[in-house]
Scaffold this active site. Structure first.
Site, PDB file in Angstrom:
ATOM      1  N   HIS A  62       0.813  -1.219   0.000  1.00 16.78           N
ATOM      2  CA  HIS A  62       0.000   0.000   0.000  1.00 16.78           C
ATOM      3  C   HIS A  62       0.847   1.270   0.000  1.00 16.78           C
ATOM      4  O   HIS A  62       0.456   2.277  -0.590  1.00 16.78           O
ATOM      5  CB  HIS A  62      -0.974  -0.029   1.190  1.00 16.78           C
ATOM      6  CG  HIS A  62      -2.015  -1.096   1.047  1.00 16.78           C
ATOM      7  ND1 HIS A  62      -2.251  -2.081   1.981  1.00 16.78           N
ATOM      8  CD2 HIS A  62      -2.897  -1.338   0.032  1.00 16.78           C
ATOM      9  CE1 HIS A  62      -3.224  -2.879   1.563  1.00 16.78           C
ATOM     10  NE2 HIS A  62      -3.630  -2.455   0.386  1.00 16.78           N
ATOM     11  N   GLY A 138     -16.341  -0.579 -10.699  1.00 19.19           N
ATOM     12  CA  GLY A 138     -15.415   0.504 -11.038  1.00 19.19           C
ATOM     13  C   GLY A 138     -15.434   0.840 -12.511  1.00 19.19           C
ATOM     14  O   GLY A 138     -15.219   1.995 -12.909  1.00 19.19           O
ATOM     15  N   ASP A 155      -6.674  -0.682  -7.525  1.00 21.04           N
ATOM     16  CA  ASP A 155      -6.267  -1.699  -6.533  1.00 21.04           C
ATOM     17  C   ASP A 155      -7.230  -2.876  -6.657  1.00 21.04           C
ATOM     18  O   ASP A 155      -8.071  -3.120  -5.793  1.00 21.04           O
ATOM     19  CB  ASP A 155      -6.315  -1.087  -5.125  1.00 21.04           C
ATOM     20  CG  ASP A 155      -5.758  -2.023  -4.078  1.00 21.04           C
ATOM     21  OD1 ASP A 155      -5.193  -3.068  -4.439  1.00 21.04           O
ATOM     22  OD2 ASP A 155      -5.900  -1.714  -2.877  1.00 21.04           O
ATOM     23  N   SER A 156      -7.079  -3.587  -7.766  1.00 24.83           N
ATOM     24  CA  SER A 156      -8.055  -4.602  -8.148  1.00 24.83           C
ATOM     25  C   SER A 156      -7.593  -6.002  -7.780  1.00 24.83           C
ATOM     26  O   SER A 156      -6.398  -6.246  -7.584  1.00 24.83           O
ATOM     27  CB  SER A 156      -8.209  -4.509  -9.670  1.00 24.83           C
ATOM     28  OG  SER A 156      -8.872  -5.625 -10.163  1.00 24.83           O
TER      29      SER A 156
HETATM   30  N1  SAM Z   1      -4.019  -6.380  -3.191  1.00 25.71           N
HETATM   31  C1  SAM Z   1      -5.022  -7.071  -3.893  1.00 25.71           C
HETATM   32  C2  SAM Z   1      -4.516  -7.991  -4.953  1.00 25.71           C
HETATM   33  O1  SAM Z   1      -3.328  -8.085  -5.080  1.00 25.71           O
HETATM   34  O2  SAM Z   1      -5.285  -8.663  -5.617  1.00 25.71           O
HETATM   35  C3  SAM Z   1      -6.181  -6.242  -4.253  1.00 25.71           C
HETATM   36  C4  SAM Z   1      -6.887  -5.905  -2.960  1.00 25.71           C
HETATM   37  S1  SAM Z   1      -8.424  -5.147  -2.980  1.00 25.71           S
HETATM   38  C5  SAM Z   1      -9.158  -6.008  -1.634  1.00 25.71           C
HETATM   39  C6  SAM Z   1      -9.297  -5.778  -4.395  1.00 25.71           C
HETATM   40  C7  SAM Z   1     -10.713  -5.246  -4.450  1.00 25.71           C
HETATM   41  O3  SAM Z   1     -11.141  -5.141  -5.807  1.00 25.71           O
HETATM   42  C8  SAM Z   1     -11.747  -6.125  -3.767  1.00 25.71           C
HETATM   43  O4  SAM Z   1     -12.240  -5.465  -2.625  1.00 25.71           O
HETATM   44  C9  SAM Z   1     -12.832  -6.341  -4.825  1.00 25.71           C
HETATM   45  O5  SAM Z   1     -14.139  -6.311  -4.290  1.00 25.71           O
HETATM   46  C10 SAM Z   1     -12.551  -5.184  -5.745  1.00 25.71           C
HETATM   47  N2  SAM Z   1     -13.092  -5.348  -7.118  1.00 25.71           N
HETATM   48  C11 SAM Z   1     -13.040  -6.424  -7.917  1.00 25.71           C
HETATM   49  N3  SAM Z   1     -13.658  -6.166  -9.074  1.00 25.71           N
HETATM   50  C12 SAM Z   1     -14.109  -4.894  -9.014  1.00 25.71           C
HETATM   51  C13 SAM Z   1     -14.823  -4.044  -9.901  1.00 25.71           C
HETATM   52  N4  SAM Z   1     -15.209  -4.474 -11.110  1.00 25.71           N
HETATM   53  N5  SAM Z   1     -15.098  -2.789  -9.502  1.00 25.71           N
HETATM   54  C14 SAM Z   1     -14.708  -2.337  -8.264  1.00 25.71           C
HETATM   55  N6  SAM Z   1     -14.046  -3.093  -7.393  1.00 25.71           N
HETATM   56  C15 SAM Z   1     -13.731  -4.352  -7.762  1.00 25.71           C
END
Ligand code: SAM
Length: 285
Positions: A62, A138, A155-156
């Protein structure tokens, strides 16, 4: 017998973690969510079988995600985080005075359970008056908003399931429309040693849209297979080549405490090893 969490994100290589106490295990509306304790990593959150973040190494990820673009830019007032429902990236961004954050995550349950079980990661970011949280896809948000940000942090999750759309050229183009002049997009781009195709795809897709596209890297123990790549895309070519002295001045002025980020680590993180350059199509250093 000790339960073992096998990540299984890549074929042929696995991160296996001993599972202590399980704090949560269920399906959300979008993903399989598990939060458990491990003696080395502390609390660990996984989505659809892939580790997302851990209490003990999250700062490496982060801090590099937030401070590199913010300090390179030098005049950031607004940051958009797409994904990042654990709040770790937001916490780092909010260490900078005078920055407002909009966080858009598709999964309300990830946010709620992170607030409950991962306070050491979000550090209270969700209570900060400078933080706005939107529960939405997103991809759709970036297409529909008319607002603009100086830095966008994608941060996906990896490009499977709900996160897949966050790696498309269409989404990157919509994000570009949400950037102020000279703004920067940074992305979670996987581990090049085991996810070379993802690196190449992002390079090509971002490269079709921005004047300066590259990657910077950090070694984060819970990402198996070597250093993780963060994507970097902007139309301001100067920002990647900021001098260490200028970064050091900005870092001092920001008065933020870090545990991984330093201006010299920032500079060095953009030096890519030859195997990574070769994935990007350069045969020579
Ligand atoms: N550090 C992490 C990794 O290496 O994969 C990413 C962490 S963060 C928790 C990932 C976030 O992306 C999740 O909370 C998930 O719900 C979100 N996410 C996945 N697809 C998404 C989308 N289409 N729009 C918004 N958020 C999304």
């Amino acid at each position: 017998m000790i339960e073992v969490f096998d990540e299984g994100l890549h074929s042929g290589v696995n991160l296996a973690l001993d599972v202590g106490k399980i704090l949560y295990r269920d399906k959300t509306k979008h993903q399989d969510l598990v939060i458990f304790e491990n003696t080395t990593f502390g609390r660990v959150m996984s989505l659809d079988g892939a580790i997302q973040t851990t209490e003990h190494d999250e700062y490496m990820y982060h801090e590099m995600f937030a401070h590199v673009p913010i300090l390179a830019h030098g005049n950031v007032g607004k940051v958009l985080i797409i994904g990042g429902g654990d709040g770790g990236a937001a916490r780092q961004v909010l260490k900078h005075r005078n920055i407002d954050v909009t966080l858009v995550d598709i999964d309300r349950t990830v946010i709620d359970l992170s607030i409950k079980f991962l306070p050491n990661i979000h550090g209270g970011a969700f209570d900060d008056p400078r933080m706005s949280v939107i529960v939405a896809d997103g991809c759709r948000f970036a297409k529909e908003t008319s607002d603009k940000w100086d830095v966008i942090i994608i941060d996906s999750t990896d490009p499977h399931g709900p996160g897949e759309v966050l790696y498309t050229q269409e989404f990157y183009a919509d994000c570009k429309n949400c950037l102020t002049d000279g703004g920067i997009i940074v992305t979670q781009n996987g581990v090049p040693f085991v996810q070379s195709e993802e690196l190449r795809n992002s390079y090509d897709r971002l490269g079709a849209l921005f004047q300066d596209v590259s990657f910077y890297m950090a070694t984060i123990p819970s990402y198996v297979g070597g250093p993780l790549a963060f994507g970097w895309a902007t139309d301001n070519k100067k920002l990647r080549n900021m001098s260490e002295g200028d970064l050091a001045n900005r870092f001092l002025e920001a008065e933020i405490e870090t545990h991984y980020y330093t201006p010299d680590v920032h500079k060095a993180s953009f030096v890519l090893p030859l195997y990574v350059k070769k994935i990007l199509g350069a045969e020579k250093p």
